[in-house]
Write an enzyme that holds these catalytic residues in place. Structure first.
Site, mmCIF file in Angstrom:
data_model
loop_
_atom_site.group_PDB
_atom_site.id
_atom_site.type_symbol
_atom_site.label_atom_id
_atom_site.label_comp_id
_atom_site.label_asym_id
_atom_site.label_seq_id
_atom_site.Cartn_x
_atom_site.Cartn_y
_atom_site.Cartn_z
ATOM 1 C CG HIS A 161 40.630 31.120 40.017
ATOM 2 N ND1 HIS A 161 40.665 30.172 41.097
ATOM 3 C CD2 HIS A 161 40.595 30.411 38.930
ATOM 4 C CE1 HIS A 161 40.857 29.005 40.436
ATOM 5 N NE2 HIS A 161 40.679 29.148 39.231
ATOM 6 N NE ARG A 173 37.266 39.183 44.512
ATOM 7 C CZ ARG A 173 36.777 38.008 44.411
ATOM 8 N NH1 ARG A 173 37.398 37.070 44.873
ATOM 9 N NH2 ARG A 173 35.678 37.862 43.639
ATOM 10 C CE1 TYR A 174 46.684 38.873 38.812
ATOM 11 C CE2 TYR A 174 45.925 41.037 39.548
ATOM 12 C CZ TYR A 174 46.470 40.112 38.750
ATOM 13 O OH TYR A 174 46.938 40.791 37.432
ATOM 14 C CB CYS A 175 40.528 35.593 44.796
ATOM 15 S SG CYS A 175 39.817 34.724 46.142
ATOM 16 C CG LEU A 176 46.601 35.480 44.872
ATOM 17 C CD1 LEU A 176 47.851 36.081 44.983
ATOM 18 C CD2 LEU A 176 46.482 34.530 43.662
#
Length: 186
Positions: A161, A173-176
């Site tokens: 997300h 913030r690409y929280c992968l």
């Protein structure tokens, strides 16, 4: 007199038998219809729009059965089932080596260690992708929330997300999920 009673009883029995046969027939047909309806499996040819099997939206989409064969069980759960991994207990949350992160499904470059930062969330976090065209943001309404889901543009597979609480220069913030990625060291 006994003859009349006997005749009346036969008529009553015949009428009751006919009623019972009709009732049994109706019950039998109803049960067969119910069993037939319950035994029908959903068609595998019906693709949900926007799913990772939707080749109209995602040109390299494949059937879930294909991904089950080529992905690890963890990657399949995350990428196809849109699961998540345990924070602070995954391969890349604490990785500080230089390199690139590619899709675990296609091997396409997605994120660089140059854009990785410590978010304190327990998942690998990036402020931007290598190529914005390699990922796509779609609305995710799961768990009673509205979030922005990050998917691989070519396949529609779930990566994580994106949130608007990241550092400069993007504020994102690409929280992968680590298992959706593979790290290639420079």
């Amino acid at each position: 007199m006994p003859t009349k009673n006997y005749t009346i009883n036969i008529k009553k029995i015949t009428y009751c038998q006919m009623k019972t046969k009709k009732f049994k027939l109706v019950v039998f047909v109803s049960i067969m219809m119910a069993l037939s309806a319950c035994s029908q499996t959903p068609s595998n040819t019906q693709i949900v729009a926007g799913s990772s099997e939707d080749t109209k939206t995602f040109p390299e989409a494949k059937p879930n059965s294909y991904w089950k064969k080529v992905l690890s069980p963890e990657a399949y759960d995350i990428m196809v089932n849109k699961g998540t991994e345990t924070p602070f207990n995954n391969p890349y949350w604490n990785n500080h080596e230089k390199g690139i992160y590619v899709s675990a499904a296609t091997g396409k470059p997605l994120f660089s260690s140059d854009a990785k930062f410590e978010s304190g969330t327990g998942w690998p976090s990036f402020f931007q992708p290598i190529d914005p065209k390699a990922v796509m943001i779609v609305k995710d309404y799961s768990f009673g929330m509205e979030r922005d889901e990050v998917v691989e543009r070519s396949t529609g597979l779930h990566l994580g997300h994106v949130f608007d609480d990241g550092p400069a220069p993007t504020g994102l913030r690409y929280c992968l999920d680590s298992y959706a990625l593979k790290f290639i060291k420079k």
